[in-house]
Design a protein around this motif. Structure first.
Motif, PDB file in Angstrom:
ATOM      1  N   ARG A  81       0.807  -1.220   0.000  1.00 48.38           N
ATOM      2  CA  ARG A  81       0.000   0.000   0.000  1.00 48.38           C
ATOM      3  C   ARG A  81       0.842   1.271   0.000  1.00 48.38           C
ATOM      4  O   ARG A  81       0.279   2.373  -0.054  1.00 48.38           O
ATOM      5  CB  ARG A  81      -0.950  -0.001   1.200  1.00 48.38           C
ATOM      6  CG  ARG A  81      -1.926  -1.169   1.152  1.00 48.38           C
ATOM      7  CD  ARG A  81      -3.037  -1.026   2.144  1.00 48.38           C
ATOM      8  NE  ARG A  81      -3.976  -2.138   2.026  1.00 48.38           N
ATOM      9  CZ  ARG A  81      -5.250  -2.077   2.362  1.00 48.38           C
ATOM     10  NH1 ARG A  81      -5.756  -0.934   2.802  1.00 48.38           N
ATOM     11  NH2 ARG A  81      -6.030  -3.114   2.244  1.00 48.38           N
ATOM     12  N   THR A  82       2.152   1.124   0.059  1.00 43.53           N
ATOM     13  CA  THR A  82       3.045   2.269  -0.053  1.00 43.53           C
ATOM     14  C   THR A  82       4.171   1.918  -1.016  1.00 43.53           C
ATOM     15  O   THR A  82       4.905   0.953  -0.796  1.00 43.53           O
ATOM     16  CB  THR A  82       3.651   2.661   1.309  1.00 43.53           C
ATOM     17  OG1 THR A  82       2.604   2.946   2.242  1.00 43.53           O
ATOM     18  CG2 THR A  82       4.536   3.888   1.172  1.00 43.53           C
ATOM     19  N   LEU A  83       4.294   2.702  -2.076  1.00 45.67           N
ATOM     20  CA  LEU A  83       5.340   2.507  -3.071  1.00 45.67           C
ATOM     21  C   LEU A  83       6.056   3.827  -3.301  1.00 45.67           C
ATOM     22  O   LEU A  83       5.565   4.885  -2.906  1.00 45.67           O
ATOM     23  CB  LEU A  83       4.746   2.006  -4.387  1.00 45.67           C
ATOM     24  CG  LEU A  83       3.956   0.704  -4.355  1.00 45.67           C
ATOM     25  CD1 LEU A  83       3.283   0.461  -5.710  1.00 45.67           C
ATOM     26  CD2 LEU A  83       4.857  -0.476  -3.995  1.00 45.67           C
ATOM     27  N   MET A  84       7.184   3.754  -3.960  1.00 47.75           N
ATOM     28  CA  MET A  84       7.907   4.967  -4.352  1.00 47.75           C
ATOM     29  C   MET A  84       8.097   4.956  -5.859  1.00 47.75           C
ATOM     30  O   MET A  84       8.390   3.919  -6.455  1.00 47.75           O
ATOM     31  CB  MET A  84       9.279   5.023  -3.670  1.00 47.75           C
ATOM     32  CG  MET A  84      10.114   6.239  -4.085  1.00 47.75           C
ATOM     33  SD  MET A  84      11.691   6.365  -3.192  1.00 47.75           S
ATOM     34  CE  MET A  84      12.607   5.004  -3.942  1.00 47.75           C
ATOM     35  N   PHE A  85       7.928   6.136  -6.468  1.00 37.84           N
ATOM     36  CA  PHE A  85       8.307   6.299  -7.867  1.00 37.84           C
ATOM     37  C   PHE A  85       9.430   7.318  -7.900  1.00 37.84           C
ATOM     38  O   PHE A  85       9.283   8.453  -7.458  1.00 37.84           O
ATOM     39  CB  PHE A  85       7.144   6.783  -8.736  1.00 37.84           C
ATOM     40  CG  PHE A  85       7.477   6.711 -10.206  1.00 37.84           C
ATOM     41  CD1 PHE A  85       7.267   5.543 -10.911  1.00 37.84           C
ATOM     42  CD2 PHE A  85       8.044   7.788 -10.866  1.00 37.84           C
ATOM     43  CE1 PHE A  85       7.602   5.448 -12.258  1.00 37.84           C
ATOM     44  CE2 PHE A  85       8.375   7.714 -12.202  1.00 37.84           C
ATOM     45  CZ  PHE A  85       8.158   6.534 -12.905  1.00 37.84           C
ATOM     46  N   SER A  86      10.587   6.883  -8.419  1.00 40.33           N
ATOM     47  CA  SER A  86      11.739   7.767  -8.438  1.00 40.33           C
ATOM     48  C   SER A  86      12.591   7.452  -9.662  1.00 40.33           C
ATOM     49  O   SER A  86      12.134   6.787 -10.593  1.00 40.33           O
ATOM     50  CB  SER A  86      12.549   7.612  -7.138  1.00 40.33           C
ATOM     51  OG  SER A  86      13.491   8.664  -7.014  1.00 40.33           O
ATOM     52  N   ALA A  87      13.826   7.940  -9.634  1.00 40.82           N
ATOM     53  CA  ALA A  87      14.726   7.782 -10.779  1.00 40.82           C
ATOM     54  C   ALA A  87      16.062   7.244 -10.309  1.00 40.82           C
ATOM     55  O   ALA A  87      16.264   6.944  -9.122  1.00 40.82           O
ATOM     56  CB  ALA A  87      14.900   9.121 -11.500  1.00 40.82           C
ATOM     57  N   ASP A  88      16.996   7.134 -11.233  1.00 44.07           N
ATOM     58  CA  ASP A  88      18.320   6.575 -10.961  1.00 44.07           C
ATOM     59  C   ASP A  88      19.041   7.271  -9.815  1.00 44.07           C
ATOM     60  O   ASP A  88      19.839   6.653  -9.107  1.00 44.07           O
ATOM     61  CB  ASP A  88      19.171   6.669 -12.228  1.00 44.07           C
ATOM     62  CG  ASP A  88      19.050   8.033 -12.896  1.00 44.07           C
ATOM     63  OD1 ASP A  88      19.720   8.981 -12.467  1.00 44.07           O
ATOM     64  OD2 ASP A  88      18.246   8.141 -13.839  1.00 44.07           O
ATOM     65  N   ILE A  89      18.746   8.544  -9.588  1.00 47.61           N
ATOM     66  CA  ILE A  89      19.406   9.296  -8.519  1.00 47.61           C
ATOM     67  C   ILE A  89      19.200   8.653  -7.149  1.00 47.61           C
ATOM     68  O   ILE A  89      20.017   8.820  -6.233  1.00 47.61           O
ATOM     69  CB  ILE A  89      18.906  10.761  -8.516  1.00 47.61           C
ATOM     70  CG1 ILE A  89      19.770  11.626  -7.597  1.00 47.61           C
ATOM     71  CG2 ILE A  89      17.425  10.837  -8.174  1.00 47.61           C
ATOM     72  CD1 ILE A  89      19.415  13.104  -7.671  1.00 47.61           C
ATOM     73  N   HIS A  90      18.141   7.882  -6.997  1.00 45.16           N
ATOM     74  CA  HIS A  90      17.853   7.217  -5.723  1.00 45.16           C
ATOM     75  C   HIS A  90      19.012   6.331  -5.271  1.00 45.16           C
ATOM     76  O   HIS A  90      19.281   6.217  -4.073  1.00 45.16           O
ATOM     77  CB  HIS A  90      16.574   6.383  -5.862  1.00 45.16           C
ATOM     78  CG  HIS A  90      16.353   5.412  -4.742  1.00 45.16           C
ATOM     79  ND1 HIS A  90      16.043   5.814  -3.462  1.00 45.16           N
ATOM     80  CD2 HIS A  90      16.409   4.048  -4.705  1.00 45.16           C
ATOM     81  CE1 HIS A  90      15.909   4.757  -2.686  1.00 45.16           C
ATOM     82  NE2 HIS A  90      16.142   3.672  -3.405  1.00 45.16           N
ATOM     83  N   LEU A  91      19.707   5.718  -6.203  1.00 45.51           N
ATOM     84  CA  LEU A  91      20.714   4.716  -5.856  1.00 45.51           C
ATOM     85  C   LEU A  91      21.892   5.283  -5.083  1.00 45.51           C
ATOM     86  O   LEU A  91      22.518   4.583  -4.288  1.00 45.51           O
ATOM     87  CB  LEU A  91      21.242   4.025  -7.122  1.00 45.51           C
ATOM     88  CG  LEU A  91      20.241   3.255  -7.981  1.00 45.51           C
ATOM     89  CD1 LEU A  91      20.973   2.526  -9.096  1.00 45.51           C
ATOM     90  CD2 LEU A  91      19.432   2.274  -7.148  1.00 45.51           C
ATOM     91  N   VAL A  92      22.252   6.535  -5.313  1.00 49.79           N
ATOM     92  CA  VAL A  92      23.514   7.065  -4.789  1.00 49.79           C
ATOM     93  C   VAL A  92      23.309   8.004  -3.604  1.00 49.79           C
ATOM     94  O   VAL A  92      24.180   8.833  -3.305  1.00 49.79           O
ATOM     95  CB  VAL A  92      24.323   7.769  -5.899  1.00 49.79           C
ATOM     96  CG1 VAL A  92      24.715   6.780  -6.976  1.00 49.79           C
ATOM     97  CG2 VAL A  92      23.550   8.942  -6.494  1.00 49.79           C
ATOM     98  N   ALA A  93      22.197   7.871  -2.912  1.00 51.82           N
ATOM     99  CA  ALA A  93      21.889   8.804  -1.816  1.00 51.82           C
ATOM    100  C   ALA A  93      23.028   8.893  -0.811  1.00 51.82           C
ATOM    101  O   ALA A  93      23.454   9.990  -0.423  1.00 51.82           O
ATOM    102  CB  ALA A  93      20.599   8.381  -1.122  1.00 51.82           C
ATOM    103  N   ARG A  94      23.533   7.761  -0.361  1.00 50.75           N
ATOM    104  CA  ARG A  94      24.567   7.791   0.671  1.00 50.75           C
ATOM    105  C   ARG A  94      25.921   8.276   0.157  1.00 50.75           C
ATOM    106  O   ARG A  94      26.755   8.713   0.941  1.00 50.75           O
ATOM    107  CB  ARG A  94      24.725   6.396   1.290  1.00 50.75           C
ATOM    108  CG  ARG A  94      23.611   6.060   2.275  1.00 50.75           C
ATOM    109  CD  ARG A  94      23.871   4.783   3.026  1.00 50.75           C
ATOM    110  NE  ARG A  94      22.912   4.615   4.104  1.00 50.75           N
ATOM    111  CZ  ARG A  94      22.849   3.545   4.891  1.00 50.75           C
ATOM    112  NH1 ARG A  94      23.704   2.539   4.694  1.00 50.75           N
ATOM    113  NH2 ARG A  94      21.960   3.466   5.849  1.00 50.75           N
ATOM    114  N   GLN A  95      26.126   8.198  -1.143  1.00 51.63           N
ATOM    115  CA  GLN A  95      27.387   8.675  -1.693  1.00 51.63           C
ATOM    116  C   GLN A  95      27.434  10.196  -1.828  1.00 51.63           C
ATOM    117  O   GLN A  95      28.515  10.767  -1.906  1.00 51.63           O
ATOM    118  CB  GLN A  95      27.653   8.050  -3.070  1.00 51.63           C
ATOM    119  CG  GLN A  95      28.181   6.630  -3.001  1.00 51.63           C
ATOM    120  CD  GLN A  95      27.057   5.614  -2.997  1.00 51.63           C
ATOM    121  OE1 GLN A  95      25.929   5.928  -2.635  1.00 51.63           O
ATOM    122  NE2 GLN A  95      27.352   4.406  -3.405  1.00 51.63           N
TER     123      GLN A  95
END
Length: 317
Positions: A81-95
C-alpha cells in the motif's frame, strides 16, 4: 538483503490482477510536482490503479534531494500500500548526502523500471565552439573559462558531467550544483554558466530556436524526438552512454508475489501505444522488464555510479 535474493521469474498473474479490491495505494514521489519524475509517475500510477481496480494516490514528499520521501517508503509496511516512484538518482543517496537513514538498495524492493531517456550536452551563449572536437579543444586550452550546471548531486547529468570531464582530461572545470533542472538551465541560457548535461525534453525547444547548441546526446543511437542531434559517440566519444531511468520501488518487506503482480501490470502498461506516445512527450521511451532484470540493472548502475563518484572525489553534503 541482497539483490540476488529478489531475482525471480515474472509470474503470469494478469488474469487475477484485480484480486485486491477497495485498496488505496500511496505512490510517494520524493520530488516536487512538475518535473519528469512526477509526470511519469502520475502517468503510470493512474494506469496501474485503473488496471488493478485500486485507488492509487500520488503523494509528493520533496526535500533533502529525495531523502524525505524515500525514507517514508523505507519505513512503510510491506503490504503493497506504499510505493515509491523515483529515478536513478535514488541509488547514490549515501554517496552524495550525509546522514541518510536508509540503504538505497538493501531497504527497498525493486518493482519495475518503466521509462528511460537520454541527456544532451548543450552549450549556452558563453560557448563559441560549434562542434564537439572544437569544444573539447577549447576546454583543454582554457578549462577555467568553462563551467557545468548540474541539476542535483548524484543525478545522471552529474555523473555524465564528471565522466565527460575525466574523459577529455579537464577535471578542473567547475561543476555548479543547483536545486533542480530549471534554475540550472536558466543560468546556462543566461550565459552565467557555459555547459550542461540536461534531459532532452528540457532543452529541445531552446536547441531548435538556437538559444542553445547541442553537441550530442548520451544514448547509443539518435532519438526519434530529435533525430538531427548526433550522439556523442558519433561526435567522437566512443561508448559514452548515460541514460536517465525511472521506476517503482517498495519497502524491503514487500512480498515477491506482490512485486510480481505489480511488475506484470507495469509491463502491460508500458506496452500500450498511447503510453509510449505520452512518454515520447517527456523525451523518454517505455521499458518493460522483469523484477530480476531491474535488479540486475540496479547492480550495474550502482557499481558504475559509485566508481564515477569516487573518481571525481564527490563528497557527501
Amino acid at each position: 538483503m541482497s539483490l540476488a535474493r529478489r531475482a525471480f521469474p515474472l509470474l503470469a498473474l494478469l488474469p487475477g490482477i484485480a484480486a485486491a479490491q477497495d485498496t488505496t495505494v500511496r505512490v510517494i514521489v520524493p520530488y516536487a510536482p512538475g518535473g519528469a519524475i512526477d509526470a511519469i509517475g502520475r502517468l503510470f500510477a493512474g494506469r496501474m490503479g485503473a488496471l488493478l481496480n485500486e485507488t492509487w494516490v500520488v503523494e509528493n514528499r520533496s526535500g533533502g534531494n529525495g531523502r524525505i520521501g524515500a525514507e517514508a517508503v523505507a519505513r512503510a509496511a510491506g503490504d503493497g500500500r506504499t510505493l515509491m516512484f523515483s529515478a536513478d538518482i535514488h541509488l547514490v543517496a549515501r554517496q552524495v548526502m550525509r546522514d541518510v537513514p536508509y540503504d538505497s538498495i538493501a531497504d527497498f524492493a525493486p518493482v519495475a523500471r518503466v521509462a528511460q531517456g537520454p541527456l544532451v550536452l548543450v552549450g549556452g551563449p558563453k560557448v563559441r565552439a560549434e562542434t564537439l572536437p572544437a569544444l573539447i579543444a577549447a576546454m583543454r586550452e582554457a578549462p577555467q573559462s568553462f563551467e557545468f550546471a548540474n541539476s542535483a548531486l548524484g543525478a545522471m547529468g552529474h555523473l555524465a558531467t564528471e565522466s565527460f570531464k575525466a574523459r577529455i582530461g579537464t577535471p578542473s572545470v567547475e561543476t555548479v550544483t543547483y536545486r533542480g533542472t530549471a534554475p540550472a538551465l536558466n543560468d546556462v541560457l543566461g550565459g552565467n554558466v557555459a555547459l550542461m548535461m540536461a534531459p532532452l525534453l528540457s532543452v529541445l525547444q531552446h536547441v531548435q530556436t538556437g538559444r542553445l547548441r547541442a553537441f550530442g546526446i548520451t544514448a547509443a543511437t539518435r532519438s526519434s524526438v530529435a533525430p538531427t542531434i548526433p550522439t556523442l559517440i558519433e561526435a567522437g566519444l566512443p561508448d559514452f552512454v548515460f541514460i536517465v531511468w525511472y521506476g517503482f520501488w517498495g519497502p524491503r518487506a514487500l512480498p515477491e508475489t506482490v512485486v510480481a503482480r505489480l511488475n506484470a501490470t507495469a509491463q502491460r502498461i508500458a506496452a500500450e501505444p498511447d503510453v509510449a506516445r505520452r512518454l515520447l512527450d517527456f523525451g523518454t521511451e517505455p521499458v518493460a522488464e522483469s523484477p530480476g532484470d531491474f535488479i540486475a540493472h540496479i547492480a550495474l548502475e550502482f557499481a558504475r555510479s559509485s566508481g564515477i563518484i569516487r573518481a571525481a572525489n564527490i563528497q557527501p553534503e
